[in-house]
Structure formats: C-alpha cells, structure tokens
Design a protein around this motif. Structure first.
Motif, PDB file in Angstrom:
ATOM      1  N   PRO A  75     -20.389 -14.974 -28.587  1.00  0.00           N
ATOM      2  CA  PRO A  75     -19.217 -15.804 -28.887  1.00  0.00           C
ATOM      3  C   PRO A  75     -17.932 -15.250 -28.300  1.00  0.00           C
ATOM      4  CG  PRO A  75     -20.554 -15.474 -30.861  1.00  0.00           C
ATOM      5  CD  PRO A  75     -21.097 -14.562 -29.804  1.00  0.00           C
ATOM      6  N   GLU A  76     -17.882 -13.930 -28.078  1.00  0.00           N
ATOM      7  CA  GLU A  76     -16.678 -13.314 -27.518  1.00  0.00           C
ATOM      8  C   GLU A  76     -16.659 -13.353 -25.993  1.00  0.00           C
ATOM      9  OE1 GLU A  76     -18.665 -11.664 -29.763  1.00  0.00           O
ATOM     10  OE2 GLU A  76     -17.442 -12.285 -31.479  1.00  0.00           O
ATOM     11  N   ASP A  77     -17.776 -13.741 -25.379  1.00  0.00           N
ATOM     12  CA  ASP A  77     -17.862 -13.753 -23.927  1.00  0.00           C
ATOM     13  C   ASP A  77     -16.967 -14.858 -23.377  1.00  0.00           C
ATOM     14  OD1 ASP A  77     -18.521 -13.263 -21.366  1.00  0.00           O
ATOM     15  OD2 ASP A  77     -20.651 -13.706 -21.549  1.00  0.00           O
ATOM     16  N   SER A  78     -16.143 -14.534 -22.384  1.00  0.00           N
ATOM     17  CA  SER A  78     -15.206 -15.520 -21.835  1.00  0.00           C
ATOM     18  C   SER A  78     -15.165 -15.490 -20.316  1.00  0.00           C
ATOM     19  CB  SER A  78     -13.799 -15.272 -22.393  1.00  0.00           C
ATOM     20  OG  SER A  78     -13.361 -13.965 -22.059  1.00  0.00           O
ATOM     21  N   VAL A  79     -16.263 -15.016 -19.684  1.00  0.00           N
ATOM     22  CA  VAL A  79     -16.285 -14.864 -18.228  1.00  0.00           C
ATOM     23  C   VAL A  79     -17.531 -15.524 -17.667  1.00  0.00           C
ATOM     24  CG1 VAL A  79     -16.390 -13.227 -16.312  1.00  0.00           C
ATOM     25  CG2 VAL A  79     -14.968 -12.708 -18.311  1.00  0.00           C
ATOM     26  N   LEU A  80     -17.350 -16.313 -16.608  1.00  0.00           N
ATOM     27  CA  LEU A  80     -18.463 -16.809 -15.792  1.00  0.00           C
ATOM     28  C   LEU A  80     -18.460 -16.016 -14.497  1.00  0.00           C
ATOM     29  CD1 LEU A  80     -18.358 -20.736 -16.010  1.00  0.00           C
ATOM     30  CD2 LEU A  80     -19.685 -19.141 -17.404  1.00  0.00           C
ATOM     31  N   ASP A  81     -19.628 -15.486 -14.101  1.00  0.00           N
ATOM     32  CA  ASP A  81     -19.703 -14.645 -12.908  1.00  0.00           C
ATOM     33  C   ASP A  81     -21.057 -14.887 -12.239  1.00  0.00           C
ATOM     34  OD1 ASP A  81     -19.701 -12.703 -10.958  1.00  0.00           O
ATOM     35  OD2 ASP A  81     -18.964 -11.107 -12.268  1.00  0.00           O
ATOM     36  N   ASN A  82     -21.030 -15.504 -11.053  1.00  0.00           N
ATOM     37  CA  ASN A  82     -22.276 -15.747 -10.326  1.00  0.00           C
ATOM     38  C   ASN A  82     -22.499 -14.726  -9.216  1.00  0.00           C
ATOM     39  OD1 ASN A  82     -20.413 -16.514  -8.403  1.00  0.00           O
ATOM     40  ND2 ASN A  82     -21.335 -18.513  -7.967  1.00  0.00           N
ATOM     41  N   GLY A  83     -21.700 -13.643  -9.225  1.00  0.00           N
ATOM     42  CA  GLY A  83     -21.825 -12.618  -8.204  1.00  0.00           C
ATOM     43  C   GLY A  83     -21.016 -12.885  -6.957  1.00  0.00           C
ATOM     44  N   VAL A  84     -20.436 -14.082  -6.861  1.00  0.00           N
ATOM     45  CA  VAL A  84     -19.606 -14.442  -5.707  1.00  0.00           C
ATOM     46  C   VAL A  84     -18.161 -14.644  -6.142  1.00  0.00           C
ATOM     47  CG1 VAL A  84     -19.280 -16.058  -3.797  1.00  0.00           C
ATOM     48  CG2 VAL A  84     -21.591 -15.542  -4.621  1.00  0.00           C
ATOM     49  N   ILE A  85     -17.969 -15.425  -7.182  1.00  0.00           N
ATOM     50  CA  ILE A  85     -16.646 -15.589  -7.770  1.00  0.00           C
ATOM     51  C   ILE A  85     -16.759 -15.425  -9.277  1.00  0.00           C
ATOM     52  CG2 ILE A  85     -15.795 -17.084  -5.935  1.00  0.00           C
ATOM     53  CD1 ILE A  85     -16.147 -19.452  -7.754  1.00  0.00           C
ATOM     54  N   GLN A  86     -15.624 -15.158  -9.885  1.00  0.00           N
ATOM     55  CA  GLN A  86     -15.585 -14.930 -11.328  1.00  0.00           C
ATOM     56  C   GLN A  86     -14.482 -15.788 -11.933  1.00  0.00           C
ATOM     57  OE1 GLN A  86     -13.909 -11.202 -13.418  1.00  0.00           O
ATOM     58  NE2 GLN A  86     -16.106 -10.744 -13.237  1.00  0.00           N
ATOM     59  N   LEU A  87     -14.821 -16.478 -13.031  1.00  0.00           N
ATOM     60  CA  LEU A  87     -13.874 -17.311 -13.752  1.00  0.00           C
ATOM     61  C   LEU A  87     -13.618 -16.688 -15.117  1.00  0.00           C
ATOM     62  CD1 LEU A  87     -15.352 -20.869 -13.028  1.00  0.00           C
ATOM     63  CD2 LEU A  87     -13.840 -19.487 -11.589  1.00  0.00           C
ATOM     64  N   ARG A  88     -12.339 -16.509 -15.467  1.00  0.00           N
ATOM     65  CA  ARG A  88     -11.978 -15.881 -16.733  1.00  0.00           C
ATOM     66  C   ARG A  88     -11.218 -16.878 -17.594  1.00  0.00           C
ATOM     67  NH1 ARG A  88      -9.674 -10.422 -13.744  1.00  0.00           N
ATOM     68  NH2 ARG A  88     -11.657  -9.847 -12.760  1.00  0.00           N
ATOM     69  N   PHE A  89     -11.707 -17.054 -18.807  1.00  0.00           N
ATOM     70  CA  PHE A  89     -11.146 -18.040 -19.722  1.00  0.00           C
ATOM     71  C   PHE A  89     -10.376 -17.346 -20.834  1.00  0.00           C
ATOM     72  CE2 PHE A  89     -14.696 -20.021 -17.630  1.00  0.00           C
ATOM     73  CZ  PHE A  89     -14.280 -21.310 -17.410  1.00  0.00           C
ATOM     74  N   ASP A  90      -9.373 -18.061 -21.337  1.00  0.00           N
ATOM     75  CA  ASP A  90      -8.579 -17.557 -22.452  1.00  0.00           C
ATOM     76  C   ASP A  90      -8.248 -18.741 -23.359  1.00  0.00           C
ATOM     77  OD1 ASP A  90      -6.933 -16.260 -24.218  1.00  0.00           O
ATOM     78  OD2 ASP A  90      -5.287 -15.952 -22.813  1.00  0.00           O
ATOM     79  N   GLY A  91      -8.834 -18.741 -24.556  1.00  0.00           N
ATOM     80  CA  GLY A  91      -8.599 -19.844 -25.478  1.00  0.00           C
ATOM     81  C   GLY A  91      -9.076 -21.183 -24.964  1.00  0.00           C
ATOM     82  N   GLY A  92     -10.150 -21.186 -24.187  1.00  0.00           N
ATOM     83  CA  GLY A  92     -10.692 -22.425 -23.642  1.00  0.00           C
ATOM     84  C   GLY A  92     -10.112 -22.828 -22.311  1.00  0.00           C
ATOM     85  N   ARG A  93      -9.024 -22.174 -21.886  1.00  0.00           N
ATOM     86  CA  ARG A  93      -8.398 -22.497 -20.603  1.00  0.00           C
ATOM     87  C   ARG A  93      -8.849 -21.514 -19.527  1.00  0.00           C
ATOM     88  NH1 ARG A  93      -2.032 -24.140 -21.477  1.00  0.00           N
ATOM     89  NH2 ARG A  93      -2.378 -25.980 -22.798  1.00  0.00           N
ATOM     90  N   LEU A  94      -8.984 -22.015 -18.304  1.00  0.00           N
ATOM     91  CA  LEU A  94      -9.338 -21.160 -17.180  1.00  0.00           C
ATOM     92  C   LEU A  94      -8.078 -20.422 -16.729  1.00  0.00           C
ATOM     93  CD1 LEU A  94     -11.233 -20.063 -15.102  1.00  0.00           C
ATOM     94  CD2 LEU A  94     -11.025 -22.192 -13.801  1.00  0.00           C
ATOM     95  N   ALA A  95      -7.999 -19.129 -17.074  1.00  0.00           N
ATOM     96  CA  ALA A  95      -6.775 -18.362 -16.877  1.00  0.00           C
ATOM     97  C   ALA A  95      -6.711 -17.687 -15.515  1.00  0.00           C
ATOM     98  CB  ALA A  95      -6.643 -17.315 -17.976  1.00  0.00           C
ATOM     99  N   ALA A  96      -7.853 -17.380 -14.897  1.00  0.00           N
ATOM    100  CA  ALA A  96      -7.831 -16.668 -13.625  1.00  0.00           C
ATOM    101  C   ALA A  96      -9.131 -16.906 -12.866  1.00  0.00           C
ATOM    102  CB  ALA A  96      -7.620 -15.170 -13.840  1.00  0.00           C
ATOM    103  N   ILE A  97      -9.014 -16.893 -11.542  1.00  0.00           N
ATOM    104  CA  ILE A  97     -10.164 -16.974 -10.646  1.00  0.00           C
ATOM    105  C   ILE A  97     -10.129 -15.730  -9.770  1.00  0.00           C
ATOM    106  CG2 ILE A  97     -11.271 -18.248  -8.773  1.00  0.00           C
ATOM    107  CD1 ILE A  97     -10.045 -20.793  -9.872  1.00  0.00           C
ATOM    108  N   ALA A  98     -11.243 -15.002  -9.722  1.00  0.00           N
ATOM    109  CA  ALA A  98     -11.341 -13.794  -8.904  1.00  0.00           C
ATOM    110  C   ALA A  98     -12.382 -14.004  -7.807  1.00  0.00           C
ATOM    111  CB  ALA A  98     -11.717 -12.586  -9.758  1.00  0.00           C
ATOM    112  N   THR A  99     -12.009 -13.686  -6.578  1.00  0.00           N
ATOM    113  CA  THR A  99     -12.889 -13.802  -5.416  1.00  0.00           C
ATOM    114  C   THR A  99     -12.861 -12.475  -4.669  1.00  0.00           C
ATOM    115  OG1 THR A  99     -11.225 -14.494  -3.792  1.00  0.00           O
ATOM    116  CG2 THR A  99     -12.109 -16.202  -5.259  1.00  0.00           C
ATOM    117  N   PRO A 100     -13.743 -12.284  -3.672  1.00  0.00           N
ATOM    118  CA  PRO A 100     -13.669 -11.054  -2.878  1.00  0.00           C
ATOM    119  C   PRO A 100     -12.327 -10.875  -2.177  1.00  0.00           C
ATOM    120  CG  PRO A 100     -15.792 -12.126  -2.561  1.00  0.00           C
ATOM    121  CD  PRO A 100     -14.950 -13.077  -3.359  1.00  0.00           C
ATOM    122  N   GLN A 101     -11.580 -11.957  -1.978  1.00  0.00           N
ATOM    123  CA  GLN A 101     -10.277 -11.872  -1.315  1.00  0.00           C
ATOM    124  C   GLN A 101      -9.147 -11.504  -2.269  1.00  0.00           C
ATOM    125  OE1 GLN A 101     -12.471 -14.589  -0.717  1.00  0.00           O
ATOM    126  NE2 GLN A 101     -13.147 -13.363   1.039  1.00  0.00           N
ATOM    127  N   GLY A 102      -9.377 -11.612  -3.564  1.00  0.00           N
ATOM    128  CA  GLY A 102      -8.331 -11.274  -4.516  1.00  0.00           C
ATOM    129  C   GLY A 102      -8.461 -12.064  -5.801  1.00  0.00           C
TER     130      GLY A 102
END
Length: 293
Positions: A75-102
C-alpha cells in the motif's frame, strides 16, 4: 491481451510460445476457475510481430522463463519502474518522471497528466467566453494494480466537482513511454475538461495537420477578436489555443517529449506563463440562452 483456454483445464505452470517456437513473456491478470480447475486464464503477452506480418500463440505445460504472476503491491508503494523509465506518484498524482536522460519533476501545484475542469461563460462566439474558474481532480484513492513483468499500472480514482474520474497510468516492458487512460463520468457543465502536463524545458512545438506537420509559433499567432479578420478571428479567440491532429512534440534539438493522442479532442492549450501544455478532452455547455442556436 490474450485468453488461454483448454477443454480439460489449464495447468498451474504453462509456457507461452509464438509461431517460431520462441517463448513469449506473459503476465496473468485473471484466472477464471470453477471448482479446482482453471478453465480460462486472462493475460497480457509481450508479443513481437514482424512488419506487416503475424504470429500465432500456443501454450504448453512447463516452467516459464519469466514469472508470470505480478508481485504483490505494498500500500505504501508509489513507484512504477519498468527498467527503462520510472514514474513516481504522490497522493495519486504523477509527481515526477525519471529517464536515463534525467528526472523531470512537475512544478508545485502541477502534475503530469493532471485533469483540470474550466468553468467558462458560454456567451461568447463559439461559446469561447471568459474563464470564470478552474477545479483540479481530487484523488480519493490510488494504488499500484500491476507490477510487471509485462505491464505496470497505477490506478487513481477521484472527482472533479460532480464528475467521477478514474485515471490509469501504464508502462510496458522495454518501452520508454507511458500510457494514460482517463474514464470520466461527465455530468455536463459550461466549460471544458483538459489534461495537463508540464513543459520540462524550453523548446519548439511541432504538431501534425492533415497530410503533414508544422511548427507551432504560438507567440506570432494573432490571438483575440480581430474585426477586420475574416470571421472576426473566431478560431483564435482564446490565447494559446491551437490545433493538432494527433500529436504534439516539444524539442530543443537535444531532448524531446511527445504527446500522442488516442481519442481526445484536436485542440491544445499552451500556458506560456505557467509552462504547461493541455489537451481539451471534453467541451460542453448546459443551455443556450440566446443566439442562432
């Protein structure tokens, strides 16, 4: 998505093979069982197709190379990560996108794929009147529903005023893109609903038009009412509004981000001051009080 069936029931462990005999990774999404036997198994499969070609899928009993059961989500998990990009959620909102470029965090008060409703005075031409107010989606619950190995999915449920909203955010194995699917129970309003995302860097906008693509030099567009213009400039009454057939791309020649629309409207809205881009999903009015309509 694929559906595995068998007249005698499906074993607990099966391998999925394509037309060349190569194993295909898959992810079980639901077992349809009666008593102790599973008669049908719903799954998503990472199938590779040749250009303009086809393949077949068959299953056989055996140990799959990749575990097909998605790991249980905390229930505390808030990250989607497929090994290529990572999506970080905060309170149901997508707060950040992380890629190899930044990493690309959303500015304060904004989120990637933020849904916002606009209350509009419908008295203007084409009902493009003054924006009287806005309201952002209010998240009631959110969870990570799937965690690979083929598909990763986050689901958020909430409201925008009287409108119920379900937003699904999905990653697929090996792909540097995210999919957003919004299901909206629209109860009617004077105004429009748009999905927003930050413009994470300065750059030029490109969008497609019938039979081509064009640069969107919005700062040079003559927005506002122009009595001397044919039709009074009726299609450019709202500053920042522009047309794109199916995609909009932001690029500074070193990096780029592209939004591809599946079934939204073909009108987009740039907020140069706030540094955001939005696509209109729903546009409606409650009642026409005057005019030819």
């Amino acid at each position: 998505p694929v559906l595995l069936t068998a007249a005698a029931g499906i074993p607990d462990r099966v391998r999925l093979l394509d037309g060349t005999g190569s194993e295909v990774p898959y992810q079980v999404t639901q077992d349809l069982a009666v008593g102790p036997k599973v008669w049908e198994r719903e799954a998503v499969a990472g199938v590779s197709l040749p250009a303009f070609g086809y393949t077949t899928l068959t299953w056989e009993q055996g140990e799959p190379a990749v575990e097909p059961t998605t790991p249980a989500a905390s229930p505390e998990d808030s990250v989607l990560d497929n090994g290529v990009i990572q999506l970080r959620f905060d309170g149901g909102r997508l707060a950040a996108i992380a890629t190899p470029q930044g990493e690309y965090p959303a500015p304060e008060g904004m989120a990637w794929s933020l849904l916002r409703a606009y209350d509009v005075d419908p008295a203007g031409p084409l009902h493009v009147g003054e924006i009287r107010g806005t309201e952002d989606v209010c998240c009631e619950s959110s969870r990570i529903e799937e965690r690979g190995p083929v598909r990763w999915r986050h689901v958020a449920v909430g409201t925008i005023g009287p409108h119920r909203v379900t937003l699904r955010t999905t990653l697929l194995a090996g792909e540097a893109r995210a999919e957003f699917n919004a299901a909206i129970d629209w109860r009617g309003a004077d105004g429009f609903l748009a999905v927003h995302w930050p413009m994470p860097f300065e750059g030029g906008l490109t969008g497609d038009v019938p039979f081509g693509a064009e640069m969107k030099d919005l700062d040079a567009e003559p927005y506002g009412p122009l009595p001397e213009h044919r039709g009074g400039n009726i299609e450019r009454l709202r500053p920042g509004l522009f047309y794109a057939r199916s995609f909009v791309s932001l690029s500074d020649c070193r990096q780029s981000v592209t939004y591809v629309s599946h079934d939204g409207d073909r009108y987009y809205l740039r907020d140069a001051e706030g540094g955001t881009l939005a696509q209109v999903l729903i546009n409606s009015i409650r009642r026409v009080e005057q005019g030819w309509e």
